[in-house]
Design an enzyme around this catalytic site. Sequence first.
Site, PDB file in Angstrom:
ATOM      1  CD  GLU A   1      -8.646   1.020   7.629  1.00 26.49           C
ATOM      2  OE1 GLU A   1      -8.533   0.089   8.581  1.00 26.49           O
ATOM      3  OE2 GLU A   1      -7.958   2.203   7.829  1.00 26.49           O
TER       4      GLU A   1
ATOM      5  CG  ASP B   1      -0.222  -0.453   2.374  1.00 24.31           C
ATOM      6  OD1 ASP B   1       0.890  -0.289   2.561  1.00 24.31           O
ATOM      7  OD2 ASP B   1      -0.817  -0.605   3.513  1.00 24.31           O
TER       8      ASP B   1
ATOM      9  CG  HIS C   1      -5.728  -2.237   8.744  1.00 28.11           C
ATOM     10  ND1 HIS C   1      -5.851  -0.867   9.487  1.00 28.11           N
ATOM     11  CD2 HIS C   1      -4.413  -2.429   8.450  1.00 28.11           C
ATOM     12  CE1 HIS C   1      -4.581  -0.601   9.701  1.00 28.11           C
ATOM     13  NE2 HIS C   1      -3.820  -1.460   9.063  1.00 28.11           N
TER      14      HIS C   1
HETATM   15  C1  GLP Z   1      -0.433   0.034   8.899  1.00 30.02           C
HETATM   16  C2  GLP Z   1      -0.157  -0.455   7.354  1.00 30.02           C
HETATM   17  C3  GLP Z   1      -0.449  -2.055   7.566  1.00 30.02           C
HETATM   18  C4  GLP Z   1       0.194  -2.545   9.008  1.00 30.02           C
HETATM   19  C5  GLP Z   1      -0.602  -2.214   9.876  1.00 30.02           C
HETATM   20  C6  GLP Z   1      -0.160  -2.450  11.364  1.00 30.02           C
HETATM   21  O1  GLP Z   1      -1.403   1.148   8.656  1.00 30.02           O
HETATM   22  N1  GLP Z   1      -0.916  -0.257   6.437  1.00 30.02           N
HETATM   23  O2  GLP Z   1       0.237  -2.920   6.355  1.00 30.02           O
HETATM   24  O3  GLP Z   1       0.261  -3.982   8.894  1.00 30.02           O
HETATM   25  O4  GLP Z   1      -1.048  -0.802   9.589  1.00 30.02           O
HETATM   26  O5  GLP Z   1       0.818  -1.428  11.711  1.00 30.02           O
HETATM   27  P1  GLP Z   1       1.706  -1.869  12.988  1.00 30.02           P
HETATM   28  O6  GLP Z   1       2.445  -2.999  12.558  1.00 30.02           O
HETATM   29  O7  GLP Z   1       2.822  -0.640  13.131  1.00 30.02           O
HETATM   30  O8  GLP Z   1       1.050  -2.055  14.063  1.00 30.02           O
END
Ligand code: GLP
Length: 252
Positions: free
Chosen positions: A142, A66, A137
């Site tokens: 989402e 993304d 997500h």
């Molecule tokens: C982000 C990314 C995701 C990621 C998630 C969790 O917004 N777009 O790909 O897996 O949220 O983030 P984190 O690993 O920092 O908790």
Amino acid sequence: MDVVVVADAESVGRHAAALVLDRVRADPSLVLGVATGSSPMSTYRALHEARRRGTDFSQVRCVALDEYVGIPEEDPRSYHAFVRREIAEPLGVRSDHLLVLDGNAPDHEGACATFESTLRDWGGVAIQLLGIGRNGHVGFNEPGSALDSRTRLTTLSETTRADNARFFPRPEDVPAYCLTQGVGTIAEARRIVLVASGPHKAAAVAAAVQGPVTEACPASFLQQHPDATLVLDPQAAAGLADQPASESTRAR
Ligand code: GLP
């Protein structure tokens, strides 16, 4: 789906990296799907260590999940910058072997179609690293994202914007829009390794593993994937009704 519970977040990274390295050693030019966020950082550290010990990533291709809309590629908070800084440079992946959605393209639909067609030309993702949002997500899909959704422009939920505010000077600076591979696109990866650690991920992990397969928890698509492994620390696994024993793997 397999669930593996290991001692702590660093062990999550070592375990997930070992799964990736198995595949890279079998096919040094494979397509690796990479995730951003904090969760996969211990995996990337373990992969950096493997490169120092001699694993060659120069033929590997990396595909990101993304990208924010409206953040310049050079901005350190863009996912382009993340992929270059945390993955491509330390692993020695060539810059023409990176595929990241263009969040600054004037034509979002065209950018998403080009991304999907390049991914197809590359033969699809052999192994995908995934994190999970507190709301279930995956990528930026989402809750409410169709499980057969494709790469597209979408909006970030308030939960995700609040979670990602730590990377921006002010909460209102977090972009409202993003481009993301769809759940259906991600599901085409031949193997998926999801990493999660910490108590804030426990509810999402439990919903993904043991709840219904539903758009309300996009990560629940993993229950229908033929080759998915979740690598968790004990805190992220704490919401599972039937706790896998530590350091063990159990098919579900
Ligand atoms: C982000 C990314 C995701 C990621 C998630 C969790 O917004 N777009 O790909 O897996 O949220 O983030 P984190 O690993 O920092 O908790």
